[in-house]
Structure formats: C-alpha cells, structure tokens
Design a protein around this motif. Structure first.
Motif, PDB file in Angstrom:
ATOM      1  N   ASN A 355      45.861  47.586  28.621  1.00  0.00           N
ATOM      2  CA  ASN A 355      46.545  46.899  29.721  1.00  0.00           C
ATOM      3  C   ASN A 355      46.006  45.476  29.789  1.00  0.00           C
ATOM      4  O   ASN A 355      44.847  45.260  30.144  1.00  0.00           O
ATOM      5  CB  ASN A 355      46.310  47.640  31.040  1.00  0.00           C
ATOM      6  CG  ASN A 355      47.136  47.089  32.182  1.00  0.00           C
ATOM      7  OD1 ASN A 355      47.103  45.886  32.444  1.00  0.00           O
ATOM      8  ND2 ASN A 355      47.872  47.951  32.862  1.00  0.00           N
ATOM      9  N   ARG A 356      46.851  44.502  29.459  1.00  0.00           N
ATOM     10  CA  ARG A 356      46.391  43.114  29.397  1.00  0.00           C
ATOM     11  C   ARG A 356      45.926  42.613  30.758  1.00  0.00           C
ATOM     12  O   ARG A 356      44.922  41.914  30.868  1.00  0.00           O
ATOM     13  CB  ARG A 356      47.514  42.217  28.871  1.00  0.00           C
ATOM     14  CG  ARG A 356      47.981  42.533  27.458  1.00  0.00           C
ATOM     15  CD  ARG A 356      49.142  41.633  27.066  1.00  0.00           C
ATOM     16  NE  ARG A 356      49.584  41.859  25.706  1.00  0.00           N
ATOM     17  CZ  ARG A 356      50.522  42.717  25.368  1.00  0.00           C
ATOM     18  NH1 ARG A 356      51.107  43.443  26.315  1.00  0.00           N
ATOM     19  NH2 ARG A 356      50.882  42.882  24.104  1.00  0.00           N
ATOM     20  N   ASN A 357      46.672  42.937  31.818  1.00  0.00           N
ATOM     21  CA  ASN A 357      46.352  42.435  33.153  1.00  0.00           C
ATOM     22  C   ASN A 357      45.006  42.951  33.641  1.00  0.00           C
ATOM     23  O   ASN A 357      44.146  42.183  34.075  1.00  0.00           O
ATOM     24  CB  ASN A 357      47.456  42.822  34.141  1.00  0.00           C
ATOM     25  CG  ASN A 357      48.718  42.006  33.955  1.00  0.00           C
ATOM     26  OD1 ASN A 357      48.836  40.908  34.472  1.00  0.00           O
ATOM     27  ND2 ASN A 357      49.669  42.535  33.195  1.00  0.00           N
ATOM     28  N   SER A 358      44.826  44.268  33.596  1.00  0.00           N
ATOM     29  CA  SER A 358      43.573  44.839  34.092  1.00  0.00           C
ATOM     30  C   SER A 358      42.398  44.428  33.216  1.00  0.00           C
ATOM     31  O   SER A 358      41.287  44.211  33.712  1.00  0.00           O
ATOM     32  CB  SER A 358      43.678  46.363  34.158  1.00  0.00           C
ATOM     33  OG  SER A 358      43.963  46.902  32.878  1.00  0.00           O
ATOM     34  N   TRP A 359      42.634  44.286  31.899  1.00  0.00           N
ATOM     35  CA  TRP A 359      41.538  43.859  31.025  1.00  0.00           C
ATOM     36  C   TRP A 359      41.102  42.444  31.367  1.00  0.00           C
ATOM     37  O   TRP A 359      39.898  42.156  31.464  1.00  0.00           O
ATOM     38  CB  TRP A 359      41.977  43.917  29.562  1.00  0.00           C
ATOM     39  CG  TRP A 359      40.866  43.504  28.621  1.00  0.00           C
ATOM     40  CD1 TRP A 359      39.937  44.311  28.045  1.00  0.00           C
ATOM     41  CD2 TRP A 359      40.587  42.170  28.167  1.00  0.00           C
ATOM     42  NE1 TRP A 359      39.078  43.566  27.274  1.00  0.00           N
ATOM     43  CE2 TRP A 359      39.449  42.248  27.328  1.00  0.00           C
ATOM     44  CE3 TRP A 359      41.159  40.931  28.387  1.00  0.00           C
ATOM     45  CZ2 TRP A 359      38.903  41.115  26.708  1.00  0.00           C
ATOM     46  CZ3 TRP A 359      40.610  39.813  27.786  1.00  0.00           C
ATOM     47  CH2 TRP A 359      39.495  39.911  26.947  1.00  0.00           C
ATOM     48  N   LEU A 360      42.068  41.535  31.556  1.00  0.00           N
ATOM     49  CA  LEU A 360      41.715  40.143  31.859  1.00  0.00           C
ATOM     50  C   LEU A 360      41.047  40.046  33.226  1.00  0.00           C
ATOM     51  O   LEU A 360      40.096  39.262  33.407  1.00  0.00           O
ATOM     52  CB  LEU A 360      42.967  39.271  31.812  1.00  0.00           C
ATOM     53  CG  LEU A 360      42.731  37.761  32.008  1.00  0.00           C
ATOM     54  CD1 LEU A 360      41.767  37.230  30.956  1.00  0.00           C
ATOM     55  CD2 LEU A 360      44.040  36.996  31.967  1.00  0.00           C
ATOM     56  N   ALA A 361      41.522  40.830  34.209  1.00  0.00           N
ATOM     57  CA  ALA A 361      40.898  40.812  35.535  1.00  0.00           C
ATOM     58  C   ALA A 361      39.437  41.236  35.453  1.00  0.00           C
ATOM     59  O   ALA A 361      38.559  40.627  36.070  1.00  0.00           O
ATOM     60  CB  ALA A 361      41.663  41.722  36.496  1.00  0.00           C
ATOM     61  N   ALA A 362      39.167  42.293  34.682  1.00  0.00           N
ATOM     62  CA  ALA A 362      37.779  42.748  34.534  1.00  0.00           C
ATOM     63  C   ALA A 362      36.964  41.771  33.699  1.00  0.00           C
ATOM     64  O   ALA A 362      35.778  41.558  33.956  1.00  0.00           O
ATOM     65  CB  ALA A 362      37.756  44.139  33.905  1.00  0.00           C
ATOM     66  N   ALA A 363      37.600  41.155  32.694  1.00  0.00           N
ATOM     67  CA  ALA A 363      36.870  40.263  31.793  1.00  0.00           C
ATOM     68  C   ALA A 363      36.401  39.000  32.504  1.00  0.00           C
ATOM     69  O   ALA A 363      35.277  38.537  32.282  1.00  0.00           O
ATOM     70  CB  ALA A 363      37.745  39.906  30.595  1.00  0.00           C
TER      71      ALA A 363
END
Length: 481
Positions: A355-363
């Motif tokens: 999931n690009r969105n959740s990955w970027l938010a966590a990153a």
C-alpha cells in the motif's frame, strides 16, 4: 524475534491487576499479552503467525503490540552481537516493568552474551504512543472510570509527563523485591451490616449494567422516592427507532500552513494531483508541519517535509517496490504477498510495498535516530547529528571488517583449492607408480607376500623422493576467527 520472561514464572494465569488495566489495554492487546505469557522462553515470536492463528490481520496485531510496548508490558531490546549482527529480544512483564527491572534486564543480557557490543531498548513507535493517547482520550470522553493511582506504578512511555492512573486489584509488588507479590488490605474495612457499594459503572458488585444506569431497584421499577410502582408516572410511548442509520457530520480535515506546498510534492504514484490524500498520510504531514509533542515529533518547515518525502520515496526505491511485477520474496505474486514485511525486527522479510499511501505515511514518520530533531543526519536547528555520525562510523567499521573477513575467506579458499589440487595430483602419481610396479613385478613372476614386500619398499623410497604436499590448517584459524 525471540521471547524471554521479564520475571521468573510465578503463575500460569494473567494477574488480576493486568486484567483490570483497561486504561492501558484493550481486549486485543490483553489477549495478545496472554498468548505471550503462555509460551516459554526461547519461543520465536511472529505476530503474523499469532494473527493467523486467532483470525487477526497484521495491522490489528501491530496495534495490540504497540499498546503493550507503550504500557511496558513488553520491552523490546536490540542487541549487536558477534560480527556486528543485530538481533531482537522481547521481555514480557505482567504487571508492567519498572525502570529498575528494565536496567536489570539489560544487565542480564550483557552478562549472558559476552560478545554483545550494544544493548539498547527499542522505544515504541510514535504511532503507537499516539494511538495509546487517543484511546485514553476516548475513554475519558465516554466517562470511563479512573480508579486511584497504584502507588507502586511508574510512568509509561505514553504518559511520562503526568501521573499514571491504573486499576487497583489488591495485588502489588514488594518494593524491596519486585519479583515477589503480596496481598494488600483496603484502607476502608466494610462492616457486616453494610451493603456492597456500587462498582465502576454504578451497579452493585453482584452484576453488570450499561454505563449511566441508575443504581438500585428503585431505578429499575420506576418507583419515586417514598412511593410505589403503582403510583409511578407512566412514561409516554416511544416512537419506533428507524432502521436507517443516521448521517454523521464530520468536519473537513485540517490543513496546516504549507500543506498545499507539500501536497503538490507527493509522487503521482501515491496520489494523483487534485485528489484527496489518504487520511493517515494527511495526518502524518500535519504532524510534521505542526509538530506533535505527545508523539515526540518536532515541527518542520514545508521544505524539510518535502525533502524527507523525496528521500524516503526515491531513496528507498519505493516506485519499483510498489510495482505489481516486483517480487520481494519467493511468495510474492501479482495479486499480493503474505510474507511479513521487512523491518529491523524482521530483516529477512519481504520488502515489497503493498500500500503506497500507508507505506509513505509510516516512512516519513519513521525516525532511525534516537534524537527526534534529527533530519537524516542533520539537526533541524542546525549542525550535524553526533549520534548519526557515531552510528555511521560503526556501520563503516562493520562494513570494513566484513570486507576484510570476506577477503581472508577468499584468499583462504583459493589457497585451499590450490593445495587440494596439488594433493590430488600427488595421490594420482602415487597410485600410478604403485600400479606400474605391481604390473612389472607380476610379469617377472613375483607374487604374494614377496610382491607386497617389494612394492612397500619401493613406495617408501618413492615417497621420500616425492614428499606429500602440505595441506591447509583449520579454516577458523586461517581467517583469524
């Protein structure tokens, strides 16, 4: 991740003090803690396996583990052992760990592993601290009871600035020896002719009732004080509730100063221009722009947030890792991957981005450096981060040592191969010489013991003239291990 007990086992059940700790635990985290306490030391823990067994997803298991870590029921420790290899151990406590017990745990790990170079506690993530704080706020809004503070408790990760409020089950730890439990006596002694008082939700100790219900039989029968059920006023008939769900009005999400500038820099693969962002990513950007003291996030400028997004997305090759044809492990398919994600606790996991969105938010919220004001090696207020420089120096030293060891192994392997080839050639020559001599003597009519004797005498002289090649020594000694 390998489990170890925070204290020697004293009982098979979860302590009442822990079961009653609704201020720090929800039912999912309480269940996960029960599973962790149930297993013996040395058990290899995988949240994905526990979730699969009980029917929970990775997000639910991660959230439950976050609550346990914030409340110090779980203390994770990162250890750098021999050859600079990291491993993670997890100590389980019930009731939560004290500062002294955490220090004792670190000392025990150092004593058990003489080659441990670094032993450090892994703090809970900013997301876990934020969720724990949000849950407590929700309990307060719902009017959940807050019983008196346990005098033996200590602040946890999530509320270190304020006094910790937890339930009192009548069991506390002896200050002189935290591994021993004792029964405590209530300050107020109930008389024989006194009725049992109401419990936390306003009901007697004999049963449960919904929150807000009146206490006593009068409220249940509709009697007025001093009256009877017959003289009570009859309430008007209530209209039947509609089955249609009511509409919930929500306020638009807040946009911090500089949000639009950051929004325009979000990669199109994550969110197309002009579209609304995933709520988690929206909140993460606001946290970076406004700062979040409870989560330990200092305020950043829009330019710093944009640079952080670019470093995470492009620096970690997220574009390719999020592609449908990317294979991060052997179990990856075009439809998805069931392997646990790769992180510090699971370096062998799959690095595919689902999931690009959740990955970027966590990153963009992830902070490798213990200094919250560090921006990938640069302190926000100016200057280089000394902690990052020391860590980078350690990594360079580890890489140099690994390269030297690899070179020694390679040189040793080449020398061993050459020595083995020379030895094989010598053995072939020895066997050929013995076959030639036996054939010659047999043709001359020499047989039996006489043949063996003459062959032995000749081969001894041949070995003196052709010494056996030397072989390599022990491989561990050769590389200096």
């Amino acid at each position: 991740m390998r489990k170890r007990s925070g204290r020697p086992p004293r009982f098979a059940q979860v302590p009442n003090e822990t079961v009653d700790d609704s201020w720090n635990l929800d039912l999912t985290s309480l269940g996960l803690l029960t599973v962790l306490l149930r297993h013996k030391d040395g058990w290899d823990i995988t949240l994905a396996d526990i979730g699969r067994q009980y029917g929970y997803g990775e997000d639910a298991m991660a959230a439950a583990m976050g609550l346990l870590q914030v409340a110090r029921y779980v203390v994770k420790v990162r250890v750098m052992g021999a050859k600079n290899q990291w491993r993670t151990e997890m100590a389980v406590f019930a009731p939560p760990a004290r500062d002294a017990e955490v220090e004792e745990l670190l000392a025990v790990i150092r004593a058990e592993d003489a080659q441990a170079r670094r032993v450090e506690v892994i703090p809970p993530t900013a997301t876990a601290i934020k969720k724990a704080a949000a849950r407590r706020e929700k309990l307060v809004k719902k009017g959940a009871p807050r019983v008196r503070e346990n005098p033996d408790s200590e602040p946890t990760w999530g509320n270190a600035a304020s006094s910790q409020v937890g339930p009192d089950s009548g069991v506390s730890r002896v200050p002189e020896n935290p591994r021993v439990s004792k029964k405590t006596v209530s300050k107020k002694t109930m008389g024989e002719d006194e009725d049992a008082g109401p419990d936390a939700v306003g009901q007697g100790a004999g049963g449960f009732a919904r929150a807000g219900a009146s206490n006593g039989a009068a409220g249940e029968t509709g009697e007025d004080e001093g009256g009877s059920a017959a003289s009570a006023k009859i309430a008007p008939a209530q209209s039947k509730a509609s089955k249609r769900r009511g509409t919930t009005k929500t306020q638009p999400r807040k946009e911090s100063p500089g949000f639009e500038l950051v929004r325009s820099a979000i990669p199109a693969a994550v969110a197309s221009p002009g579209t609304k962002l995933f709520p988690g990513l929206h909140r993460a950007i606001n946290d970076l722009l406004d700062g979040n003291a409870s989560a330990g996030i200092p305020r950043r400028t829009p330019e710093q947030v944009i640079a952080r997004i670019n470093r995470r997305w492009y620096g970690e090759n997220a574009e390719d890792r999020a592609a449908a044809d990317y294979r991060g492990c052997d179990r990856c398919t075009a439809s998805g991957c069931t392997t646990p994600r790769r992180d510090l606790e699971n370096p062998e996991g799959c690095d595919r981005i689902k999931n690009r969105n959740s990955w970027l938010a966590a990153a963009i919220l992830a902070q490798d450096c213990p200094d919250p004001g560090c921006e990938d090696g640069q302190i926000i207020d100016g200057g280089r981060c000394r902690a990052c420089e020391e860590r980078h120096a350690e990594r360079r030293e580890a890489a140099r040592a690994a390269a030297e060891a690899a070179a020694r192994w390679k040189a040793h392997g080449e020398a061993h191969s050459a020595a083995q080839a020379a030895l094989d050639a010598w053995k072939e020559a020895e066997a050929a010489e013995e076959r030639r001599l036996r054939t010659t003597l047999a043709r001359a009519g020499v047989w039996g013991v006489k043949l063996d004797h003459q062959v032995g005498q000749h081969m001894n002289g041949w070995r003196n003239r052709h010494p056996r090649p030397a072989t390599q020594g022990n491989e561990r000694e050769a590389v200096g291990a």
